[in-house]
Each structure stands twice: as structure tokens, then as C-alpha cells.
Design a protein around this motif. Structure first.
Motif, mmCIF file in Angstrom:
data_model
loop_
_atom_site.group_PDB
_atom_site.id
_atom_site.type_symbol
_atom_site.label_atom_id
_atom_site.label_comp_id
_atom_site.label_asym_id
_atom_site.label_seq_id
_atom_site.Cartn_x
_atom_site.Cartn_y
_atom_site.Cartn_z
ATOM 1 N N GLY A 239 -25.227 21.955 5.552
ATOM 2 C CA GLY A 239 -26.109 22.620 6.504
ATOM 3 C C GLY A 239 -25.360 23.593 7.388
ATOM 4 O O GLY A 239 -25.824 24.715 7.645
ATOM 5 N N ALA A 240 -24.194 23.185 7.859
ATOM 6 C CA ALA A 240 -23.374 24.068 8.689
ATOM 7 C C ALA A 240 -22.944 25.294 7.905
ATOM 8 O O ALA A 240 -23.003 26.427 8.404
ATOM 9 C CB ALA A 240 -22.158 23.309 9.212
ATOM 10 N N ALA A 241 -22.518 25.084 6.653
ATOM 11 C CA ALA A 241 -22.076 26.204 5.824
ATOM 12 C C ALA A 241 -23.220 27.181 5.580
ATOM 13 O O ALA A 241 -23.043 28.403 5.668
ATOM 14 C CB ALA A 241 -21.527 25.684 4.501
ATOM 15 N N GLY A 242 -24.389 26.642 5.278
ATOM 16 C CA GLY A 242 -25.531 27.495 5.022
ATOM 17 C C GLY A 242 -25.975 28.279 6.243
ATOM 18 O O GLY A 242 -26.478 29.403 6.114
ATOM 19 N N PHE A 243 -25.760 27.707 7.417
ATOM 20 C CA PHE A 243 -26.162 28.361 8.659
ATOM 21 C C PHE A 243 -25.075 29.297 9.183
ATOM 22 O O PHE A 243 -25.308 30.089 10.085
ATOM 23 C CB PHE A 243 -26.496 27.299 9.717
ATOM 24 C CG PHE A 243 -27.202 27.842 10.919
ATOM 25 C CD1 PHE A 243 -28.458 28.424 10.805
ATOM 26 C CD2 PHE A 243 -26.618 27.774 12.173
ATOM 27 C CE1 PHE A 243 -29.115 28.924 11.922
ATOM 28 C CE2 PHE A 243 -27.263 28.266 13.293
ATOM 29 C CZ PHE A 243 -28.519 28.844 13.170
ATOM 30 N N GLY A 244 -23.876 29.174 8.619
ATOM 31 C CA GLY A 244 -22.796 30.075 8.996
ATOM 32 C C GLY A 244 -21.989 29.638 10.197
ATOM 33 O O GLY A 244 -21.479 30.465 10.949
ATOM 34 N N ILE A 245 -21.829 28.310 10.371
ATOM 35 C CA ILE A 245 -21.029 27.796 11.480
ATOM 36 C C ILE A 245 -19.953 26.860 10.943
ATOM 37 O O ILE A 245 -20.059 26.338 9.829
ATOM 38 C CB ILE A 245 -21.891 27.057 12.526
ATOM 39 C CG1 ILE A 245 -22.641 25.878 11.886
ATOM 40 C CG2 ILE A 245 -22.864 28.026 13.197
ATOM 41 C CD1 ILE A 245 -23.469 25.056 12.877
ATOM 42 N N ASP A 246 -18.913 26.637 11.746
ATOM 43 C CA ASP A 246 -17.830 25.731 11.367
ATOM 44 C C ASP A 246 -18.296 24.277 11.392
ATOM 45 O O ASP A 246 -19.272 23.931 12.083
ATOM 46 C CB ASP A 246 -16.643 25.887 12.318
ATOM 47 C CG ASP A 246 -15.895 27.202 12.126
ATOM 48 O OD1 ASP A 246 -16.128 27.867 11.099
ATOM 49 O OD2 ASP A 246 -15.087 27.553 13.020
ATOM 50 N N SER A 247 -17.560 23.441 10.665
ATOM 51 C CA SER A 247 -17.903 22.016 10.659
ATOM 52 C C SER A 247 -16.657 21.155 10.678
ATOM 53 O O SER A 247 -15.596 21.534 10.170
ATOM 54 C CB SER A 247 -18.756 21.669 9.431
ATOM 55 O OG SER A 247 -18.048 21.919 8.237
ATOM 56 N N LEU A 248 -16.814 19.984 11.265
ATOM 57 C CA LEU A 248 -15.785 18.948 11.306
ATOM 58 C C LEU A 248 -16.340 17.724 10.603
ATOM 59 O O LEU A 248 -17.350 17.160 11.042
ATOM 60 C CB LEU A 248 -15.416 18.608 12.754
ATOM 61 C CG LEU A 248 -14.486 17.402 12.972
ATOM 62 C CD1 LEU A 248 -13.118 17.653 12.369
ATOM 63 C CD2 LEU A 248 -14.373 17.079 14.466
ATOM 64 N N LEU A 249 -15.712 17.322 9.506
ATOM 65 C CA LEU A 249 -16.150 16.149 8.760
ATOM 66 C C LEU A 249 -15.478 14.899 9.299
ATOM 67 O O LEU A 249 -14.245 14.840 9.407
ATOM 68 C CB LEU A 249 -15.825 16.312 7.274
ATOM 69 C CG LEU A 249 -16.150 15.096 6.384
ATOM 70 C CD1 LEU A 249 -17.655 14.905 6.278
ATOM 71 C CD2 LEU A 249 -15.533 15.259 4.991
ATOM 72 N N VAL A 250 -16.275 13.898 9.622
ATOM 73 C CA VAL A 250 -15.764 12.591 10.037
ATOM 74 C C VAL A 250 -15.627 11.733 8.782
ATOM 75 O O VAL A 250 -16.626 11.415 8.121
ATOM 76 C CB VAL A 250 -16.714 11.940 11.062
ATOM 77 C CG1 VAL A 250 -16.274 10.512 11.365
ATOM 78 C CG2 VAL A 250 -16.763 12.775 12.341
ATOM 79 N N ALA A 251 -14.396 11.379 8.455
ATOM 80 C CA ALA A 251 -14.128 10.673 7.198
ATOM 81 C C ALA A 251 -14.661 9.248 7.202
ATOM 82 O O ALA A 251 -15.095 8.736 6.173
ATOM 83 C CB ALA A 251 -12.629 10.665 6.914
#
Length: 293
Positions: A239-251
Motif C-alpha cells: 500500500g505504501a509503495a502504491g501510494f508513493g511513500i516510504d515504509s518500515l517493515l516490522v519483522a
């Protein structure tokens, strides 16, 4: 994949916090696991807000944001950890309001009925319905999609559109993985049914969340100053990628076993091998949300 596309392994939010004015933070899997709250995660968001940032919780919960806030109170997530809540339940409610003269058939447990509160909704069986709202399984600990196959076939025969109030496929409840409404919606879509997904990874919930965050800051927030935090590749990161924003994945969420998060510290090469197989890549990855290791 080039080196520039390699997600950074970060020890908490602090190393990257200064790049952002607004955080859109997932709830289930990041702030709590359906049983207990993660105190370090709340503390990280408190610290971000103390530094002048704003936090909007963005959840695929099929309930209004106010109901999620009450639930978070029960888990022990402090109100000072966030400024506002936007949920797929909120967007589902807007979809219901837009169809207020139509008959709805509801699929989901009684706990999700607050999405209808205050609305003059007409409920009916599939045979009389104009559309369907799916918020989840009646019993998500025992049922599978096959328990809904007959209902889905009846819906498809009438070409009923479905509003999916929770696009998640699964969530973590304690140590168990529980199916969500997205699983039913996906099965209906594979049968040729029409589905409107009210939450992540689709753009409307991000548009609403950024609008709320901009209002809180008193000025528009540029996309490059927005960070999405979540634990699911399919919803949060995509969703973040599609909206054009950075993301932090919590493992340490629904991908914990794949990433080896429960076996000890994250191993960089193992994480990178896993990331290479994913259709979208987060900007950074952390073990569990905290301010600093």
C-alpha cells in the motif's frame, strides 16, 4: 536488485525519524498482537510525537476508529502515542452511507456491527440484498473459506458487489494466525465477483490518513515526509509503495517465521534473500517497533 534498493536494517525508529513529519502506523502486529500491547512500540510513537511529528494509526479493522481507540485503551496503548485513527471500518461506513437506500447482507461477527451504528440500514438475506458487506468470519478460530462457498456462489449468481471491510488475509492473535475478511473477499473475486476493498493496500485509506495528518499539522504533508509502518508485505508495504511513500517493515509480525525473527537477531543476508522474493520492498526493516535498540 541494486544496492540502492536494499532495505536498511535499523535498530528502531530513531535512526530514520528525522526524515519524516507524519507516520501512518499499522495497529495489529505493530502496537499489539491481539492479546497484549507492545510497550516499546507505543514509546517509539510517543518519542516521535514529542519531536514534533504526527501519528495517524491506519488499521484494516472493520470497525470505526473510535471503537479501535477504545480497544487500544483496553490493551494499554496510551492515547499519547497517536493523534488520530483511520480504519477500513471508517471507509466501509462511507460506502454504506452512499448505498443507504439499498438492502445489505452482512457477513461477519457481531463485534463488527458498530460500522452500522446510527445509520438507517436495511438488512436482508442474499436473495433480497443489493450488495454485501464482509467484515470477517463468524468464527475465525474454526471456520475456513469453504464454510462460505455456498453463500459466495449464491452472491455470484446474483452478481452482488461486495464491500470488504478488512482486506487483511490473516492477522496474528497471540501466537496463532487468524484468517480475516480479505480471505473471503479474495475467494469471491476469484469466482468473478466484484469487490471494493475499503482498506490497505488501496489508495483511499492513505488519502484519508494523509489528509487527517495534514490537518493536524496545519499544512499539507509532502509524500516524501510520510512513513508507513506495518508488518505485512501485501497490505502495509504494498500500500505504501502504491501510494508513493516510504515504509518500515516490522519483522516480528505475520512474517516473523519467514524472517527468523523469533529465533534471535535478524540475519542480514537471510532477510535480504527473503526481500528479494517479494513483489514490493520496504525502505527499511526493524525487528520490532521501538525507539532505539
Amino acid at each position: 536488485m541494486t544496492a540502492s534498493h536494499r532495505p536498511a536494517l535499523v535498530d528502531g525508529l530513531q535512526p530514520i525519524a528525522g526524515r519524516y513529519d507524519l507516520i501512518l502506523c499499522d495497529v495489529w502486529g505493530v502496537l499489539h498482537n491481539g492479546v497484549k500491547a507492545y510497550a516499546p512500540a507505543s514509546e517509539a510513537l510517543v518519542r516521535f510525537r514529542e519531536g514534533g511529528g504526527r501519528v495517524v494509526l491506519v488499521s484494516n479493522a472493520p470497525r470505526p476508529g473510535s471503537a479501535v481507540g477504545t480497544q487500544l485503551d483496553g490493551f494499554g496503548v496510551p492515547r499519547r502515542a497517536y493523534d488520530a485513527i483511520v480504519t477500513s471500518g471508517d471507509l466501509t461506513r462511507l460506502a454504506i452511507e452512499a448505498r443507504i437506500d439499498q438492502v445489505v447482507h452482512h457477513i461477519g461477527p457481531p463485534r463488527d456491527m458498530p460500522i452500522y451504528h446510527g445509520l438507517e440500514v436495511r438488512f436482508g438475506p442474499i436473495e433480497e440484498a443489493d450488495y454485501v458487506v464482509c467484515s470477517g468470519f463468524d468464527n475465525d478460530e474454526r471456520e475456513t473459506v469453504e464454510d462460505y462457498r455456498e453463500r459466495l456462489e449464491a452472491m455470484r449468481a446474483r452478481d452482488l458487489p461486495m464491500v470488504c471491510a478488512n482486506p487483511d488475509l490473516v492477522v496474528e492473535r497471540g501466537r496463532a494466525i487468524i484468517p480475516c475478511a480479505g480471505t473471503i473477499a479474495l475467494a469471491y473475486e476469484e469466482m468473478g465477483g466484484r469487490v471494493f476493498y475499503a482498506g490497505k493496500p488501496h489508495a483511499p485509506i492513505y488519502e484519508r490518513a494523509v489528509a487527517v495528518g495534514s490537518e493536524l499539522r496545519g499544512e499539507p504533508v509532502r509524500k516524501e515526509r510520510v512513513l508507513a509502518i506495518g508488518d505485512a508485505i501485501r497490505t502495509d508495504i504494498a500500500g505504501a509503495a502504491g501510494f508513493g511513500i516510504d515504509s518500515l517493515l516490522v519483522a516480528r509480525g505475520i512474517h516473523a517465521e519467514e524472517l527468523g525473527a523469533h529465533r534471535g537477531p535478524l540475519i542480514s543476508q537471510h532477510v535480504q534473500d527473503w526481500v528479494d522474493l517479494q513483489p514490493v520492498k520496504p525502505k527499511a526493516i526493524t525487528d520490532a517497533l521501538s525507539w532505539a535498540a
